[in-house]
Design a protein around this motif. Structure first.
Motif, PDB file in Angstrom:
ATOM      1  N   ARG A   1       0.823  -1.213   0.000  1.00  0.00           N
ATOM      2  CA  ARG A   1       0.000   0.000   0.000  1.00  0.00           C
ATOM      3  C   ARG A   1       0.859   1.267   0.000  1.00  0.00           C
ATOM      4  NH1 ARG A   1      -5.259  -1.322   3.866  1.00  0.00           N
ATOM      5  NH2 ARG A   1      -6.020  -3.087   2.624  1.00  0.00           N
ATOM      6  N   VAL A   2       1.988   1.213   0.679  1.00  0.00           N
ATOM      7  CA  VAL A   2       2.879   2.375   0.686  1.00  0.00           C
ATOM      8  C   VAL A   2       3.482   2.585  -0.698  1.00  0.00           C
ATOM      9  CG1 VAL A   2       5.024   3.315   1.621  1.00  0.00           C
ATOM     10  CG2 VAL A   2       3.379   2.221   3.149  1.00  0.00           C
TER      11      VAL A   2
ATOM     12  N   TRP B   1       0.978   4.111  -2.858  1.00  0.00           N
ATOM     13  CA  TRP B   1       0.755   5.512  -2.490  1.00  0.00           C
ATOM     14  C   TRP B   1       1.861   6.423  -3.005  1.00  0.00           C
ATOM     15  CZ3 TRP B   1       3.687   7.883   1.735  1.00  0.00           C
ATOM     16  CH2 TRP B   1       3.301   9.216   1.975  1.00  0.00           C
ATOM     17  N   LYS B   2       3.111   5.966  -2.903  1.00  0.00           N
ATOM     18  CA  LYS B   2       4.247   6.792  -3.291  1.00  0.00           C
ATOM     19  C   LYS B   2       4.297   7.042  -4.794  1.00  0.00           C
ATOM     20  CE  LYS B   2       8.231   5.903  -1.393  1.00  0.00           C
ATOM     21  NZ  LYS B   2       9.392   5.112  -0.882  1.00  0.00           N
TER      22      LYS B   2
ATOM     23  N   PRO C   1       1.871   5.541  -7.673  1.00  0.00           N
ATOM     24  CA  PRO C   1       0.882   4.618  -8.240  1.00  0.00           C
ATOM     25  C   PRO C   1       1.043   4.389  -9.739  1.00  0.00           C
ATOM     26  CG  PRO C   1      -0.125   6.731  -7.694  1.00  0.00           C
ATOM     27  CD  PRO C   1       1.248   6.745  -7.106  1.00  0.00           C
TER      28      PRO C   1
ATOM     29  N   GLY D   1      -0.647  -0.329  -7.884  1.00  0.00           N
ATOM     30  CA  GLY D   1      -1.190   1.021  -8.019  1.00  0.00           C
ATOM     31  C   GLY D   1      -2.463   1.134  -8.834  1.00  0.00           C
TER      32      GLY D   1
ATOM     33  N   ILE E   1      -5.682   2.785  -6.866  1.00  0.00           N
ATOM     34  CA  ILE E   1      -5.575   4.213  -6.575  1.00  0.00           C
ATOM     35  C   ILE E   1      -5.514   5.032  -7.863  1.00  0.00           C
ATOM     36  CG2 ILE E   1      -3.056   4.092  -6.356  1.00  0.00           C
ATOM     37  CD1 ILE E   1      -5.445   6.430  -4.454  1.00  0.00           C
TER      38      ILE E   1
ATOM     39  N   GLY F   1      -7.287   8.130   1.765  1.00  0.00           N
ATOM     40  CA  GLY F   1      -6.873   6.987   0.958  1.00  0.00           C
ATOM     41  C   GLY F   1      -7.275   7.099  -0.499  1.00  0.00           C
TER      42      GLY F   1
ATOM     43  N   LYS G   1      -5.170   9.810  -2.427  1.00  0.00           N
ATOM     44  CA  LYS G   1      -3.708   9.650  -2.368  1.00  0.00           C
ATOM     45  C   LYS G   1      -3.052  10.630  -1.392  1.00  0.00           C
ATOM     46  CE  LYS G   1       0.442   9.399  -5.234  1.00  0.00           C
ATOM     47  NZ  LYS G   1       1.139  10.359  -4.390  1.00  0.00           N
TER      48      LYS G   1
ATOM     49  N   PRO H   1      -1.660   6.584   2.501  1.00  0.00           N
ATOM     50  CA  PRO H   1      -1.870   5.231   1.961  1.00  0.00           C
ATOM     51  C   PRO H   1      -3.268   4.718   2.304  1.00  0.00           C
ATOM     52  CG  PRO H   1       0.256   5.385   3.069  1.00  0.00           C
ATOM     53  CD  PRO H   1      -0.474   6.661   3.376  1.00  0.00           C
ATOM     54  N   SER H   2      -3.827   3.942   1.422  1.00  0.00           N
ATOM     55  CA  SER H   2      -5.168   3.394   1.631  1.00  0.00           C
ATOM     56  C   SER H   2      -5.170   2.466   2.837  1.00  0.00           C
ATOM     57  CB  SER H   2      -5.622   2.629   0.390  1.00  0.00           C
ATOM     58  OG  SER H   2      -6.872   2.010   0.606  1.00  0.00           O
TER      59      SER H   2
END
Length: 466
Positions: A281-282, A285-286, A288, A296, A299, A392, A395, A398-399
């Motif tokens: 998830r990280v 997030w960083k 996608p 990704g 997201i 989440g 963005k 993180p979700s």
């Protein structure tokens, strides 16, 4: 013709939602009395009914499905019954909390009907049952005198249920969060967070000495650790933040709060190292777009949907929200933004903010410290859950797999949110009773003081005549 109807409809919905949202904050103005506020509440409910009608006209026009008419009618009866029931049985209930509950439910019903009609029917049935179950909770909270006596029972029930889920729960998206009983899937953490608030409120009501803080911290940490072991990190975050906020409100010590944040940051770093799905998830997030084919994808589709909708939206049935995985639950906000527009989505955010403000406003006005802590805790639960959901899907963070209260699909989430709002209504009624009792005592005191003065004055006159 359908495109014209959809275009006109979406602008009308946005205008009504914007007006409703403006009224949410207008009620906080000190210059408004009870009469002006009652007019505001009536206008708000008129907006809810008009948006509901407008949306279902478009849904019917787009599908020509007669079941849409039936769905609209039963939902209309539900909203009328819910609103009428509260205003008649609880004449002093908080109308803003009630109106916002109806508004958020209506938005959820509309978007779920658009996304998945079968799930929309299930959600509506759960809403009816939940409303029935929780209807008398305000009366219980208003009259109950022994809730603070069960502090350790709340903790025992919470830890036991979380332990059962950690051992025998079903795995969903990498986390153990639920189990099934008689064909009904339950997510216990949704209800335990309410017991958790009552537990912490009871502990800090008894004392805020260091020894009491240590005991409370140990028990709160046990709740959080079980959730971490279950890999329900979204739930663990909510429990953690609720404890920190309630700790600070009770003790007024910034050192405790800052120390808790530091410990939380360290725990997050450790979780990143230990749990693979946290790292996934990280990464999503960083960057996608860099992993759009795998981690990704969800997201990215969410961001595409929000960007495609723009300020005014594509209109119901004009977008493609179905391309977002799990759109009915974790990412329902993205579907709303795509088809009903960024302005409507922004209005929903502000409506949630007005709920949190009202929760904290009720907390500040409570004379009973125990119930003050309960109101603060429930307000934090609701507000932080909304933050995690919206953060989440946009963005911002993180979700975490947390649902949007009253809007997302999910029975446990829906019922627990009904319970939270019902408890808040009960606390508001209790606050009103406290205010009326205080005013009555003041009137009695003034009357007695005036009577004494009159007697004294009469005696002085007799003395002068003598």
């Amino acid at each position: 013709m359908l495109n014209l109807i959809t275009e006109i409809s979406k602008y009308l919905i946005i205008c009504l939602a914007a007006f409703y949202t403006y009224e949410c904050f207008a009620v906080f103005r000190k210059k408004y009395g009870d009469f002006e506020r009652k007019k505001i509440y009536k206008r708000q409910m008129a907006c809810v009914y008009l948006i509901h009608l407008d949306a279902f006209l478009v849904l019917f026009a787009a599908t020509l499905n007669l079941e849409m008419i039936g769905m609209y009618l039963v939902q209309l009866i539900f909203f009328l019954s819910l609103h009428f029931g509260y205003t008649v049985v609880y004449k002093n209930s908080n109308r803003l909390v009630l109106n916002n509950m109806c508004m958020l439910l209506m938005a959820g019903f509309v978007i779920l009907t658009r996304l998945n009609f079968d799930k929309a029917k299930k959600q509506f049935l759960i809403a009816v049952i939940s409303a029935g179950i929780t209807f008398f909770i305000p009366l219980i909270i208003r009259k109950a005198r022994a809730l603070r006596k069960f502090t350790w029972i709340y903790a025992g029930i919470g830890i036991a249920l979380l332990g059962v889920v950690a051992i025998a729960g079903a795995v969903s998206y990498g986390a153990k969060i639920s189990f099934t009983v008689a064909g009904i899937t339950l997510q216990p953490s949704e209800f335990i967070k309410i017991l958790y608030v009552f537990f912490i409120a009871g502990m800090f009501y008894e004392s805020t000495e260091f020894s009491q803080v240590v005991k409370t911290t140990v028990m709160a940490a046990l709740h959080v650790l079980i959730l971490v072991v279950s890999k329900d990190l979204g739930g663990a975050l909510i429990f953690f933040m609720v404890y920190l906020v309630m700790l600070y409100v009770a003790t007024q010590r910034l050192l405790y709060f800052s120390g808790g944040l530091a410990a939380g940051a360290a725990a997050a770093a450790v979780s990143y190292k230990i749990f693979r799905h946290v790292r996934v998830r990280v990464v999503a997030w960083k960057n996608p777009l860099g992993v759009i084919d795998n981690e990704g994808y969800q997201i990215c589709q969410s961001l595409f949907a929000i960007g495609t909708g723009g300020w005014f939206g594509m209109g119901l049935y004009q977008g493609v929200p179905g391309t977002i995985p799990v759109v009915e639950q974790d990412f329902v906000f993205s579907a709303i933004a795509e088809e009903l527009g960024g302005l409507f989505a922004l209005c929903l955010i502000l409506i949630c903010v007005s709920c949190v403000l009202m929760f904290f406003n009720i907390a500040m006005q409570m004379r009973d410290v125990y119930y003050k802590y309960v109101a603060v805790g429930l307000g934090t639960v609701y507000g932080f859950q909304v933050f995690l959901t919206l953060g989440g899907v946009t963005k911002f963070i993180p979700s975490t797999g947390v649902t949007l209260p009253f809007v997302s699909y999910g029975g446990s989430s829906l019922l627990s949110t009904f319970i939270i709002f019902a408890i808040i209504q009960g606390l508001y009624l209790k606050k009103e009773d406290e205010g009326e009792y205080h005013e009555k005592r003041q009137r009695e005191y003034k009357a007695q003081t005036t009577k004494r003065k009159r007697k004294k004055t009469g005696f002085d006159r007799e003395l002068e005549e003598f």
